[in-house]
Motif scaffolding. Structure first.
Motif, PDB file in Angstrom:
ATOM      1  N   PHE A 229       9.544 -28.114  -4.957  1.00 37.14           N
ATOM      2  CA  PHE A 229       8.687 -29.009  -5.737  1.00 37.14           C
ATOM      3  C   PHE A 229       8.182 -30.170  -4.902  1.00 37.14           C
ATOM      4  N   TYR A 230       9.020 -30.778  -4.045  1.00 37.82           N
ATOM      5  CA  TYR A 230       8.575 -31.921  -3.256  1.00 37.82           C
ATOM      6  C   TYR A 230       7.495 -31.512  -2.247  1.00 37.82           C
ATOM      7  N   GLU A 231       7.615 -30.287  -1.691  1.00 40.68           N
ATOM      8  CA  GLU A 231       6.563 -29.797  -0.795  1.00 40.68           C
ATOM      9  C   GLU A 231       5.248 -29.628  -1.556  1.00 40.68           C
ATOM     10  N   TYR A 232       5.368 -29.084  -2.785  1.00 39.86           N
ATOM     11  CA  TYR A 232       4.176 -28.920  -3.619  1.00 39.86           C
ATOM     12  C   TYR A 232       3.542 -30.284  -3.916  1.00 39.86           C
ATOM     13  N   PHE A 233       4.386 -31.247  -4.272  1.00 41.40           N
ATOM     14  CA  PHE A 233       3.882 -32.581  -4.610  1.00 41.40           C
ATOM     15  C   PHE A 233       3.150 -33.197  -3.426  1.00 41.40           C
ATOM     16  N   LYS A 234       3.758 -33.102  -2.243  1.00 43.44           N
ATOM     17  CA  LYS A 234       3.162 -33.734  -1.072  1.00 43.44           C
ATOM     18  C   LYS A 234       1.903 -32.998  -0.606  1.00 43.44           C
ATOM     19  N   SER A 235       1.863 -31.663  -0.835  1.00 44.97           N
ATOM     20  CA  SER A 235       0.707 -30.871  -0.401  1.00 44.97           C
ATOM     21  C   SER A 235      -0.566 -31.275  -1.125  1.00 44.97           C
ATOM     22  N   TYR A 236      -0.479 -31.574  -2.413  1.00 44.55           N
ATOM     23  CA  TYR A 236      -1.677 -31.821  -3.208  1.00 44.55           C
ATOM     24  C   TYR A 236      -1.823 -33.288  -3.629  1.00 44.55           C
ATOM     25  N   ASN A 237      -0.881 -34.126  -3.165  1.00 48.38           N
ATOM     26  CA  ASN A 237      -0.941 -35.554  -3.486  1.00 48.38           C
ATOM     27  C   ASN A 237      -0.681 -36.355  -2.212  1.00 48.38           C
ATOM     28  N   PRO A 238      -1.661 -36.469  -1.328  1.00 50.78           N
ATOM     29  CA  PRO A 238      -1.474 -37.166  -0.051  1.00 50.78           C
ATOM     30  C   PRO A 238      -1.032 -38.612  -0.272  1.00 50.78           C
ATOM     31  N   MET A 239      -0.045 -39.035   0.504  1.00 46.20           N
ATOM     32  CA  MET A 239       0.453 -40.401   0.414  1.00 46.20           C
ATOM     33  C   MET A 239       1.313 -40.687   1.637  1.00 46.20           C
ATOM     34  N   SER A 240       1.626 -41.952   1.858  1.00 44.74           N
ATOM     35  CA  SER A 240       2.469 -42.327   2.981  1.00 44.74           C
ATOM     36  C   SER A 240       3.911 -41.889   2.731  1.00 44.74           C
ATOM     37  N   ASN A 241       4.697 -41.830   3.806  1.00 42.54           N
ATOM     38  CA  ASN A 241       6.104 -41.443   3.680  1.00 42.54           C
ATOM     39  C   ASN A 241       6.867 -42.409   2.782  1.00 42.54           C
ATOM     40  N   LYS A 242       6.515 -43.686   2.869  1.00 47.79           N
ATOM     41  CA  LYS A 242       7.182 -44.685   2.047  1.00 47.79           C
ATOM     42  C   LYS A 242       6.897 -44.432   0.562  1.00 47.79           C
ATOM     43  N   GLU A 243       5.624 -44.153   0.249  1.00 48.02           N
ATOM     44  CA  GLU A 243       5.263 -43.862  -1.145  1.00 48.02           C
ATOM     45  C   GLU A 243       5.940 -42.580  -1.624  1.00 48.02           C
ATOM     46  N   PHE A 244       5.957 -41.576  -0.744  1.00 48.85           N
ATOM     47  CA  PHE A 244       6.571 -40.296  -1.119  1.00 48.85           C
ATOM     48  C   PHE A 244       8.064 -40.470  -1.377  1.00 48.85           C
ATOM     49  N   ASN A 245       8.743 -41.201  -0.496  1.00 43.45           N
ATOM     50  CA  ASN A 245      10.185 -41.429  -0.671  1.00 43.45           C
ATOM     51  C   ASN A 245      10.472 -42.182  -1.966  1.00 43.45           C
ATOM     52  N   LYS A 246       9.565 -43.062  -2.353  1.00 44.40           N
ATOM     53  CA  LYS A 246       9.732 -43.804  -3.611  1.00 44.40           C
ATOM     54  C   LYS A 246       9.635 -42.859  -4.801  1.00 44.40           C
ATOM     55  N   VAL A 247       8.705 -41.876  -4.705  1.00 44.34           N
ATOM     56  CA  VAL A 247       8.576 -40.877  -5.783  1.00 44.34           C
ATOM     57  C   VAL A 247       9.849 -40.059  -5.899  1.00 44.34           C
ATOM     58  N   VAL A 248      10.381 -39.598  -4.754  1.00 43.76           N
ATOM     59  CA  VAL A 248      11.606 -38.789  -4.765  1.00 43.76           C
ATOM     60  C   VAL A 248      12.773 -39.590  -5.343  1.00 43.76           C
ATOM     61  N   GLU A 249      12.872 -40.859  -4.949  1.00 44.06           N
ATOM     62  CA  GLU A 249      13.944 -41.708  -5.468  1.00 44.06           C
ATOM     63  C   GLU A 249      13.818 -41.899  -6.976  1.00 44.06           C
ATOM     64  N   SER A 250      12.587 -42.034  -7.471  1.00 44.95           N
ATOM     65  CA  SER A 250      12.374 -42.195  -8.911  1.00 44.95           C
ATOM     66  C   SER A 250      12.835 -40.960  -9.674  1.00 44.95           C
ATOM     67  N   ILE A 251      12.527 -39.779  -9.152  1.00 38.90           N
ATOM     68  CA  ILE A 251      12.948 -38.532  -9.811  1.00 38.90           C
ATOM     69  C   ILE A 251      14.465 -38.426  -9.804  1.00 38.90           C
ATOM     70  N   HIS A 252      15.093 -38.895  -8.709  1.00 40.44           N
ATOM     71  CA  HIS A 252      16.559 -38.815  -8.604  1.00 40.44           C
ATOM     72  C   HIS A 252      17.268 -39.780  -9.545  1.00 40.44           C
TER      73      HIS A 252
END
Length: 827
Positions: A229-252
């Motif tokens: 799922f995280y690969e899918y999210f990052k593939s179609y929703n470009p963002m910085s690593n910091k923003e992406f890590n924040k999304v993953v942390e929110s889901i966790h």
């Protein structure tokens, strides 16, 4: 000039109206969309609870298999792998579900299935060596609430499945040794998807996925591409690593929602929440954003007509009003459809859950009646408590739906206050003892015995508060106080003051307002191991509002809480209840094992149900009454027996395939010259939503009984409709010998089973207080005096106990007679 000014003024007014209406429509659309997304989030939480309950139920069934197999091994009579598979094949109910048993001590992961291969009906061998689904498990030491694999292809039938796991000990006949095995309950993913059918009514295109900590799919929604799922999210929703890590942390860590882009660059919404029963697994609900968008648009034709109407002195007001009326009519139709859908869902849920619960609770009741094995009785009592908890949750949901629909009504009848207290104290005492908590009861001896009110709702209010007090208290205990004062305004009324004080976790001041909000649970993450739906306090407050009262809360975070309310009740009998402590002890000492209230060997009843297990339950529950029982498995079979044989009572199930209960009774009522023209027909139903009683009486039933069947209600129902000349009442009075023991005994033991055993043996002799630790004992002794302390010999106590008689022994292996003789000798 004046005409020009009028025209300009009218144009400005129309323009202003257009601007206000457009802005208002847009603002409302945005507000509505936010509300829809919030509702979608709540749906996700509800879905998570449903999935959690389902996963726990399936794991529980797997645990039952393993517990039985391991119990034989522990008893020195281990099963072979073939015997174990044969046992599983007998006890599993659904043909869709299979059981696999594989060896894990040699790393081969080879074994046997309960079902053959679809390609070779003689092949029952199963091989898990090439299936990598055990990566997240130490399969030699499974220790968790739910042990669940990701979705995989069943090697024997090619069906996408999930597996519930547990360890077993199996005898290898060839080697003559006990080997470590893994029992696998293989469930098709489609079974889980069936639990989510109700979502399709409100969210047609919703997809549910379950992922692990790293984003790998355990259950995969078809629209979410990629294997992660995280690969899918990052593939179609470009963002910085910091923003992406924040999304993953929110889901966790959070329970929330967010907008994402899918593979077609469409705007979508995902709502996410952790799965309570599984460590580091998360539920993801996915839906296209347009499905959550309120299609609110400006009606330009209507605005144009309004403008023209204003410019010509609003001659078209009637046409505008008619247009608005049409919109209101459409909205009303939509609202009615939504209510009907909700009622249908509640009806289906009530039926689908209560029907199997009838079998579980009914058969469990027969185990409690007939078994003499202490361990089996312990298991059965645990099943009974779990079933009672589940029914309470279902009742809360149905009650809340009635309150929302404005269909909840109070039933005012006279009731015995001592009986009400007995039920409450019995319930909370058992729950408190299980957690090693003290329960202190303070009852005003001047409370009148017989009052008028809605006893069921009052009991439900207090039960909800007491249950919360026990659930959220880890050490210490609960103090339950009830006092009464005569009303100054009315001579025939008293005011009851109820106060429940606990030493639990307490509530933060900023969270107090959330306490009475439906489905809102305070500190969800911290208290996720505490059962409940978040409805109990909301329902209790609603009932009290109907009674002209409300709940008051005082709480200190980390210290405890005090819940209280006042309730006015009319008095029927002013005789006071007296010393309730003594009355309750006598009540507990007089409790007996189950015995039927009556015998009626000449009575004949017919039970109609399409489910064989439900027929067995009713027959078992009525066995001791000696009633002659006939059964029928459907409407046509019922009518056939109805025509030819006389019955004193007919119990007819509502929901049956083919000809249901209502169709059957309507046909029965048209039949003339039968032996059953005056025979009462009672509806058996798992549908307990509002309005069903009226529906059944209107259909021609004399009464109805809800599933799961309660033995007391069943016997009372039969006594109510059975002719008195067929009934012989049982009034046998059994007496048991007892001995004189110290008035107050404190028992300290870390083993909950030992505490329960001593409590049962000595509860007729005095006040028995149970604690699990030295700290709890010291805290109790600060405010109470005891005559004797029974303590496990392995526990070393401080000097705080020097002033009290202290009896230290190993009570685990001791029987009742040995304990009583020991106390007599010690004293």
């Amino acid at each position: 000039m004046k005409r020009r000014y009028i025209i300009i003024t009218n144009i400005l007014i129309v323009g202003l109206i257009l601007f206000i209406i457009v802005k208002y429509a847009n603002d409302r659309a945005l507000e509505s969309n936010r509300a829809l997304v919030a509702s979608f989030e709540k749906m996700t939480i509800t879905t998570e609870q449903i999935i959690d309950n389902y996963l726990e139920d399936e794991q529980h069934l797997c645990d039952i298999w393993s517990n039985y197999i391991n119990s034989l091994a522990d008893a020195g009579n281990p099963m072979t792998i073939e015997e174990a598979v044969s046992y599983i094949r007998k006890v599993k109910i659904s043909s869709e579900i299979s059981g696999h048993l594989i060896y894990i001590d040699d790393g081969s992961l080879l074994g046997i299935s309960t079902s053959p291969s679809t390609t070779n009906s003689n092949n029952y061998q199963v091989d898990y060596s090439h299936i990598s689904i055990f990566d997240n498990f130490d399969i030699k030491n499974l220790d968790g609430k739910v042990n669940l694999t990701r979705a995989y292809t069943n090697p024997l039938n090619g069906v996408q499945s999930i597996a519930f796991l547990n360890n077993v000990k199996i005898l290898d006949e060839e080697k003559g040794v006990i080997r470590d095995g893994l029992i696998i309950r293989v469930v098709p993913v489609s079974r889980l998807e069936q639990k989510l059918v109700f979502l399709k009514g409100e969210y047609e295109k919703v997809e549910i996925s379950i992922i692990d900590w790293d984003g790998n799919y355990m259950i995969h929604g078809k629209s979410l591409k990629n294997s992660n799922f995280y690969e899918y999210f990052k593939s179609y929703n470009p963002m910085s690593n910091k923003e992406f890590n924040k999304v993953v942390e929110s889901i966790h860590t959070d329970i929330a929602s967010m907008h994402i882009r899918n593979s077609k660059s469409e705007d979508c919404v995902i709502a996410y929440t952790p799965l309570t029963s599984l460590d580091s697994w998360y539920l993801i609900a996915y839906i296209p954003a347009k499905e959550l968008t309120d299609n609110r648009s400006v009606d330009w034709l209507l605005l144009g007509m309004t403008s023209v109407g204003l410019m010509i002195l609003l001659h078209f007001n009637l046409l505008v009003l008619r247009a608005f009326n049409r919109k209101l009519e459409v909205a009303a139709i939509a609202a009615n459809q939504a209510n009907e859908a909700k009622s249908q869902f509640l009806s289906t849920m009530s039926h689908d859950i209560r029907t199997p619960m009838n079998a579980i609770i009914g058969m469990n009741e027969m185990i409690l009646r007939n078994s003499h094995d202490e361990e089996i009785l312990t298991y059965a009592n645990n099943i009974k408590m779990a079933g009672t908890t589940l029914l309470a949750i279902i009742k809360d949901i149905l009650d809340f739906s009635k309150i929302e629909a404005g269909k909840m009504e109070l039933v005012l009848e006279s009731y015995n206050f001592v009986s009400l207290l007995n039920d409450l104290v019995n319930m909370v005492t058992c729950k408190a003892e299980e957690k090693g908590l003290f329960f202190e009861l303070n009852v005003d001896r001047n409370i009148p015995k017989v009052l008028i009110g809605d006893e069921i709702r009052i009991k439900q209010i207090i039960t909800n508060i007491l249950s919360n007090a026990v659930k959220y208290t880890k050490e210490g205990g609960i103090t339950f106080t009830i006092t009464s004062t005569k009303s100054d305004k009315r001579q025939d009324e008293v005011s009851l003051h109820v106060e429940i004080k606990d030493t639990g976790v307490g509530i933060k001041k900023e969270d107090l307002d959330k306490l009475f909000i439906a489905f809102e649970r305070i500190e969800e993450k911290k208290n996720r191991d505490v059962e409940g739906t978040g409805l109990g306090m909301a329902i209790a407050q609603s009932f009290l509002n109907m009674m002209g009262s409300k709940i008051y809360v005082e709480s200190e975070y980390g210290v405890g809480s005090v819940f209280s309310f006042e309730l006015r009740q009319k008095v029927v009998d002013w005789e006071a209840i007296g010393d309730y402590d003594e009355a309750f002890k006598q009540f507990r000492s007089e409790q007996k094992a189950y015995k039927a209230k009556f015998e009626a060997p000449k009575a004949k009843i017919l039970i109609v149900d399409d489910t064989e297990i439900n027929l067995k339950v009713l027959i078992s529950l009525l066995r001791e009454t000696k009633i002659q029982i006939d059964t029928a498995d459907g409407g046509d079979a019922c009518i056939s027996k109805f025509k030819t044989k006389h019955y004193d009572i007919i119990f007819l199930d509502h929901m049956m395939p083919g000809k249901d209960g209502i169709e059957t009774i309507k046909e029965m009522r048209t039949l003339k010259d039968t032996a059953n023209e005056n025979t009462p027909v009672i509806c058996l139903t798992a549908n307990a939503i509002s309005g069903m009683r009226e529906k059944y009486i209107e259909a021609g039933f004399d009464d109805y009984l809800t599933k799961p069947i309660d033995t007391v209600k069943l016997e009372n129902m039969i006594l109510n409709y059975l002719s008195t000349d067929l009934v012989v009442l049982n009034n046998e009075d059994k007496r048991t010998e007892s001995f004189t023991a110290p008035q107050n005994i404190l028992v300290i033991n870390k083993d909950l089973g030992v505490l329960r055993k001593i409590k049962e043996w000595l509860e007729d002799t005095g006040n028995i207080v149970l604690v699990k630790s030295e700290e709890q004992a010291i805290k109790y002794l600060e405010n109470h005096e005891v005559s004797l302390i029974l303590v496990d010999k392995e526990m070393r106590l401080e000097e705080s106990f020097d002033d009290v008689k202290l009896l230290s022994r190993d009570f685990k292996e001791m029987d009742k007679d040995e304990l009583i003789d020991l106390i007599k000798e010690f004293l």
